[in-house]
Design an enzyme around this catalytic site. Structure first.
Site, PDB file in Angstrom:
ATOM      1  CB  SER A   1      -3.470  -2.660   4.764  1.00 54.47           C
ATOM      2  OG  SER A   1      -3.280  -3.907   4.125  1.00 54.47           O
ATOM      3  CB  SER A   2      -6.526  -3.369  -0.083  1.00 51.35           C
ATOM      4  OG  SER A   2      -6.537  -2.061  -0.594  1.00 51.35           O
TER       5      SER A   2
ATOM      6  N   GLY B   1       0.270  -7.924  -1.285  1.00 57.00           N
ATOM      7  CA  GLY B   1       1.452  -8.757  -1.462  1.00 57.00           C
ATOM      8  C   GLY B   1       1.767  -9.546  -0.215  1.00 57.00           C
TER       9      GLY B   1
ATOM     10  CB  THR C   1      -4.819   3.425  -6.449  1.00 57.60           C
ATOM     11  OG1 THR C   1      -5.100   2.506  -5.393  1.00 57.60           O
ATOM     12  CG2 THR C   1      -6.104   4.091  -6.891  1.00 57.60           C
TER      13      THR C   1
ATOM     14  CD  GLU D   1      -0.407  -8.356   5.031  1.00 61.56           C
ATOM     15  OE1 GLU D   1      -1.096  -7.444   4.534  1.00 61.56           O
ATOM     16  OE2 GLU D   1      -0.743  -9.019   6.041  1.00 61.56           O
TER      17      GLU D   1
ATOM     18  CB  SER E   1      -0.905   0.004   1.235  1.00 61.80           C
ATOM     19  OG  SER E   1      -1.796  -1.071   1.186  1.00 61.80           O
ATOM     20  N   GLY E   2       0.567   2.158  -0.916  1.00 64.73           N
ATOM     21  CA  GLY E   2       1.394   3.346  -1.052  1.00 64.73           C
ATOM     22  C   GLY E   2       2.444   3.212  -2.123  1.00 64.73           C
TER      23      GLY E   2
ATOM     24  CG  ASN F   1      -0.673   0.601   4.317  1.00 62.41           C
ATOM     25  OD1 ASN F   1      -0.635   1.799   4.525  1.00 62.41           O
ATOM     26  ND2 ASN F   1      -1.259   0.079   3.272  1.00 62.41           N
TER      27      ASN F   1
END
Length: 1213
Positions: A220-221, A444, A171, A446, A166-167, A217
């Protein structure tokens, strides 16, 4: 990575001094170094910072000292393809804002954390349109164009897998891909919004319900997103769809510190009005949120994010009612988590723990809009179907908690699926599309300090994707070798290192694995919520099929569902041609031009980039074109350069011409046909477009000319107006000039005049100074005289103030004299009335005296008769003594003496009467008195002057007979029995109010005048009587008002029978009041039922009719209310007639002025009386007559009164 290390070890076999290598470093991951010397089995190296280190040869990788400082655009072009070479190649390119780099067909995108508009404009998209992959610099447009061209040429769906932390820019990369596909594919329909706009507008909504804070994060999705962009056969975009995978459902009910639940819960708690409406407050008060102490995110306002989420709901077409239902459901989940259970009465059963849990249960039921008892039953019991029938099984506390959590997870998962479906409807899908390009955005690998079940599932999914990635990359390698016609044999590449790392290196906490894996759907839950009165909640839970009702549990573990969804995703990916983009986050601070080696290396390892390097190392890792190879290595064999090159080219040309000539001919003809047909179609389309465009231009030119004509007319009018304004302005300018000249002349004349006057004034000033000196002397004299006059003035003012006070006192005295006169007149009237009353009483006394004389004569005659009877009784007594024992006679006399209280002494009898004779007469007289008193009870004596006569007679008789002081008497029981008999036999509508008034008045008299003398002690309560007796006593008139009781009368020492009589009388009053209440309820309840349940029109009762208590047929609604009012009016009339309801006495104006408010004036009393209301009696504080008298007085005084204010302090100033 065993194979790269083996290759490095082989290279180190030729290590010599001055060799350039890469060495491991804790801070920078890898550091450039040079071999200094060989020391045994180790190598001594000198790093770029000058530090000497001993390392083993296996940990060193070769380094190219002549590498380009700008890096290479494809990792396969590196001289030494290894981990440090890949890392530093990305770092060099990142410094130059070259954020895209290839690794074969894989694109690595490093987030620049700054805007680079020159990379994404229309010109850049035009350059990459139709260009071969690798022909231009690496770019996300190149990957998107390759996917689009492959889809159109091969008529096969494509997929682009975007991965990263994330980041890292996933997106934004997804947005750029959709932007390019929109550019090359266009839009089939006429929608104003592009596909990328519609999909991106749904991102805030999906983030609120699918993203959460993790250890690494804050956003986080916790689900995978697969965006399908659908095309028609002409390559035009026809629709889009968003498919979600692997939602982390266990996070709804269980989180670890410092993670958070899904963002939507915290946003709802931060909303002001909605949180208050759903009885929500701080997240720390809810179990599903307070398992972690992280409630806020740095730089993020939950209240603002809530508004943003509501706005996104409106954009995607969710109505306000559905929005309300969504947040009602979220609030219900939070309240559901606060329901706690305790062991029930039965074995292995459970129930609600306390009142707090009961409140949350009620709130959850209200928000779900279902029955609270059914919800409790669904949580604490299970229905088991057997052959013999259904069995209800109670659940213990642990099973009830598991049932509660299962319901919360099921509701949230179905809510999330509903949102995705709503978004897809808003975007618009093409069900007939056969080709599409899918963009996968998924989390991804973790690896945290504490890894639990969620990390296990996520890493398992990434392992499956990595396997798919490895197979694809290895296949592309083989296709590349086959394309280049390189002699090669199939290479066995069995890769299980990642699985070993997953099992060996990553540590998982297995304490809660089974709890988090337990995920089942309970049929009772589905049935409960499908019957909800809220259509939204009922829509989330459609009716359950009949075959599924046989089992109460529909168990499917989280891992099983996870695996099924992952398998579906892999099947979708296997049907498409994949393209890979790996997004990299260069630093954790989100700052541009900052490259953290350790973080980037971790992402490259988890993202599969280094895996692609390993696959390349298994074959031919170094790639050179033919010309590059000849330029670099031709110097080694100069004698073969020309001959070998020419022979190679001739051989290639001959084989090409011989083998592929026919195919080329067929392809050329087919391509010519396709191009010609496409050109014809294109030409006709161009002509049609040109016609429409020319038509549009002509209309636009016509509107322009028309507008110009209108503007020309307006300009003429404006011109004339401006000319007129110009003339006016010029005239005003000339006029102002003339005025200025005149003003200058007048100013000069005035200045001269002022100078002359100034000289005159100076001379006058000198004279004034001389006069002022003389005046100062005079002023000193006058000052002394003024001081004397001021003293005299102050003395006069003091005298005047005293006179004013005397006038005020005089006025007050006059008012007092007037009031005394009025009182005197009223007293004279009362005196005249008293004289009349005394005359009347004297007449009554004379009549009583006559009666007394008559009674005295009768008494004398009776004494004679009694003397005769005494003689006769004496004879009989002697006979009785001879026949009966002495003890019986004495017992009889004693019984008679104890039975009757002390008799009333009318006239003393003669001494000739014996004791037995006197006792018998006393008994007879008491018997007559008792019979007289019982007759008074049976008869309706009415009221005299508002006083109950029966109560007064009973109390006076008992007081006169000294019954209250007797140790033993039967009169009290006879009185109670007489009252009970009368109330039972007589007409209840008239008897009950009459005896309620008499009995309560008699009870008031007993309460006030009797003293218990230690019998039946009862706890004293402050504030008067309690219970029904207290309410009756407070509701009726004071008993002292009935008989004129004096408060100074001493209390009577009551004995036990009197105290018992008072308790029996209290019970009698309560019984009478209860009878009146029951009669009222009996009469009114049926009528109220008819009024509440109004008969429906058109309903026909089969032979039955609803009747009122008086057997009256059912009437209209107004007639029922009229009957109730009539009955209540009659009841109030009877109560008022028996003086049960009364009005308070109004005070006169004179009493108010003298007794209540002697210090206030009539004006102030009038203001108070007209301003306030008597809340106790719902009336004005004084009577209307008194208000009218005060109004007349004020009207008379207003003629001589100047102030119009009615403030209380007007007359006190």
């Amino acid at each position: 990575m065993q194979e790269p290390k083996a290759a490095a070890a082989a290279a180190m076999a030729t290590i010599r001094r001055g060799y350039n290598v890469w060495a491991e470093d804790r801070g920078c991951a890898w550091v450039a170094a040079e071999v200094d010397d060989l020391v045994g089995k180790q190598v001594r190296i000198v790093t770029s910072s000058g530090k000497k280190v001993l390392v083993s040869p296996e940990k060193l990788f070769p380094r190219d000292p002549d590498a380009d400082h700008g890096g290479v655009d494809d990792m396969t072009k590196l001289t030494y393809l290894n981990e440090p070479g890949v890392l530093y190649n990305l770092a060099r390119r990142y410094v130059l804002n070259e954020i895209y780099t290839y690794t074969g067909s894989i694109l690595i995108a490093v987030n620049p954390f700054t805007k680079l508009p020159h990379l994404y404009n229309i010109h850049m998209m035009e350059q990459y349109k139709g260009a071969s992959f690798g022909e231009l610099s690496p770019h996300v447009f190149a990957v998107a164009d390759a996917a689009y061209r492959a889809m159109m040429n091969e008529t096969r769906s494509q997929s682009i897998l975007v991965s990263g932390e994330s980041g890292a820019g996933k997106t934004e990369t997804t947005k750029l891909i959709m932007q390019y596909l929109t550019y090359v594919g266009g839009r089939a329909s006429g929608d104003d919004r592009t596909v990328e706009q519609q999909v991106l507008e749904s991102n805030p909504l999906l983030e609120a319900f699918g993203n959460a804070k993790t250890v690494r994060n804050d956003n986080s999705s916790r689900f995978g997103k697969f965006v399908e962009i659908q095309f028609d056969m002409n390559g035009r975009i026809s629709g889009a769809a968003i498919r979600t995978y692997l939602l982390e459902r266990s996070r709804v009910v269980q989180i670890t510190d410092p993670e958070r639940n899904y963002h939507c819960f915290y946003q709802l708690c931060a909303s002001a009005k909605d949180a208050e409406k759903y009885k929500l407050n701080h997240p720390s008060n809810f179990r599903y949120l307070n398992q972690s102490r992280a409630y806020e995110l740095d730089g993020v306002s939950n209240a603002e994010e809530y508004v943003r989420t509501r706005r996104a709901m409106g954009i995607v077409g969710i109505s306000l009612d559905d929005q309300e239902s969504i947040f009602r459901t979220l609030a219900a989940i939070l309240h559901l988590g606060n329901i706690e259970f305790s062991p029930g009465v039965e074995h292995d059963s459970s129930t609600i723990r306390d009142q707090k849990s009961n409140f949350h249960l009620q709130m959850a039921a209200n928000l779900f809009m279902c029955d609270v008892n059914l919800l409790l039953s669904a949580l604490c019991t299970r229905l088991i179907q057997t052959r013999e029938g259904s069995i209800v099984k109670a659940l213990d506390c642990n099973a009830a908690v598991a049932s509660r959590d299962a319901l919360a997870k099921t509701v949230y998962a179905r809510l999330f699926d509903w949102l995705v479906e709503k978004i897809n409807k808003s975007v618009g899908q093409d069900q007939d599309s056969r080709i599409q390009i899918g963009v996968l955005d998924i989390y991804g690998f973790e690896c945290f300090t504490n890894n639990s079940f969620e990390q296990f599932c996520i890493n398992f999914a990434n392992e499956k994707l990595q396997q798919h990635f490895n197979e694809h990359v290895f296949k592309m390698e083989q296709d590349e070798y086959r394309k280049e016609e390189i002699n090669w044999s199939y290479i066995e590449f069995i890769d299980n290192q990642d699985v070993l790392d997953l099992i060996e290196k990553v540590a998982y906490q297995t304490d809660s694995f089974l709890d988090k894996n337990r995920d089942y759907v309970v049929v009772e839950h589905c049935n409960l919520l499908s019957s909800s009165k809220c259509s939204f909640v009922a829509g989330l839970f459609p009716s359950v099929p009949e075959e599924s009702l046989r089992s109460s549990y529909k168990f499917s573990s989280v891992s099983t569902r996870f695996k099924q969804q992952l398998q579906a995703l892999m099947e979708t990916l296997n049907t498409t041609e994949p393209h890979y983009i790996r997004c990299v986050k260069p630093n954790s601070l989100n700052r541009p031009q900052k490259f953290e080696n350790q973080s980037v290396l971790h992402q490259l390892r988890c993202g599969g980039v280094l895996e692609a390097v390993r696959i390349s190392l298994a074959g031919y890792p170094t790639r050179r074109t033919f010309s590059e190879f000849v330029d670099r290595f031709g110097l080694l064999v100069p004698e073969l350069m020309d001959r070998s090159i020419k022979s190679f080219l001739v051989r290639k040309r001959f084989l090409y011409e011989k083998k592929d000539r026919a195919a080329l001919m067929i392809q050329a003809r087919w391509r010519m046909f396709k191009v010609r047909s496409a050109f014809k179609h294109y030409l006709s389309s161009v002509v049609a477009i040109q016609c429409l465009w020319r038509q549009k231009l002509a209309k636009r030119e016509f509107r322009k000319l028309k507008r110009e004509a209108n503007e020309a007319g307006a300009l003429r009018l404006a011109k004339t107006k401006l000319e007129k304004q110009l003339e006016d302005l010029t005239w005003r300018l000339h006029l102002e000039k003339r005025l200025r000249v005149n003003n200058d002349e007048s100013k000069s004349a005035e200045i001269s005049k002022l100078q002359n006057s100034l000289e005159v004034l100076n001379s006058e000033l000198d004279m004034a100074k001389m006069v002022s000196a003389s005046e100062c002397k005079r002023s000193s004299l006058l000052q002394s005289q003024l001081e004397l006059s001021l003293k005299e003035k102050s003395e006069l003012e003091h005298r005047l103030d005293g006179m004013a006070e005397l006038r005020k006192e005089n006025a007050l005295l006059k008012n007092l004299v007037d009031s005394l006169k009025e009182q005197n007149s009223s007293l004279e009237l009362e005196l005249a009335k008293a004289q009349k009353d005394t005359d009347h009483t004297m007449e009554k006394l004379r009549e009583v005296e006559k009666n007394y004389f008559q009674l005295q004569e009768n008494l004398q005659s009776m004494e004679g008769k009694l003397s005769n009877l005494e003689n006769e009784n004496h004879v009989l007594r002697q006979k009785a003594l001879t026949t009966s024992p002495k003890s019986n006679r004495s017992g009889f006399a004693k019984a008679l003496s104890e039975e009757s209280p002390t008799p009333t002494k009318l006239v003393p009898f003669g001494h000739s009467f014996s004791e037995s004779r006197r006792s018998k007469m006393t008994v007879d007289r008491n018997q007559e008195n008792h019979e007289f008193l019982l007759r008074c009870i049976k008869e309706d004596l009415g009221f005299s002057g508002g006083k109950p006569v029966a109560a007064c007679v009973i109390y006076k008789c008992l007081l006169h007979w000294r019954a209250f002081e007797s140790e033993r008497t039967a009169i009290f029981d006879q009185i109670i029995e007489g009252i009970n008999d009368v109330t039972k036999v007589g007409d209840e509508s008239s008897v009950l109010p009459y005896w309620l008034s008499n009995a309560s008045a008699l009870l008031c008299l007993l309460q006030r005048n009797l003293r218990s003398n230690g019998f039946l002690p009862t706890p004293q309560r402050s504030g008067g009587y309690s219970g029904l007796t207290g309410r009756m006593i407070q509701g009726l008139k004071s008993p002292l008002a009935y008989i004129g009781h004096d408060e100074n009368t001493p209390l009577i020492e009551a004995r036990y029978p009197a105290i018992l009589f008072k308790q029996q009388l209290t019970a009698c009053v309560e019984k009478i009041f209860g009878s009146i209440r029951d009669n009222l309820k009996k009469e009114i309840s049926p009528l109220l039922g008819l009024c509440i349940q109004a008969p429906k029109a058109g309903r026909v009762h089969s032979g039955k009719s609803i009747r009122s208590p008086g057997a009256v047929p059912q009437q209209s609604l107004s007639s029922h209310w009229d009957s109730i009012i009539k009955f209540l009016d009659s009841l109030l009339t009877r109560l008022q007639g028996n003086f049960v309801i009364h009005q308070k006495r109004k005070k006169t104006l004179q009493e108010i002025k003298q007794d209540l408010c002697p210090a206030l004036t009539v004006r102030q009393i009038y203001r108070i009386c007209t301003m306030y209301w008597d809340d106790k009696y719902s009336t004005q504080s004084v009577s209307t007559d008194v208000v009218g008298q005060m109004r007349d007085i004020l009207n008379k005084e207003s003629q001589n009164f100047n102030s119009n204010s009615f403030l209380l302090d007007d007359d006190l100033r």
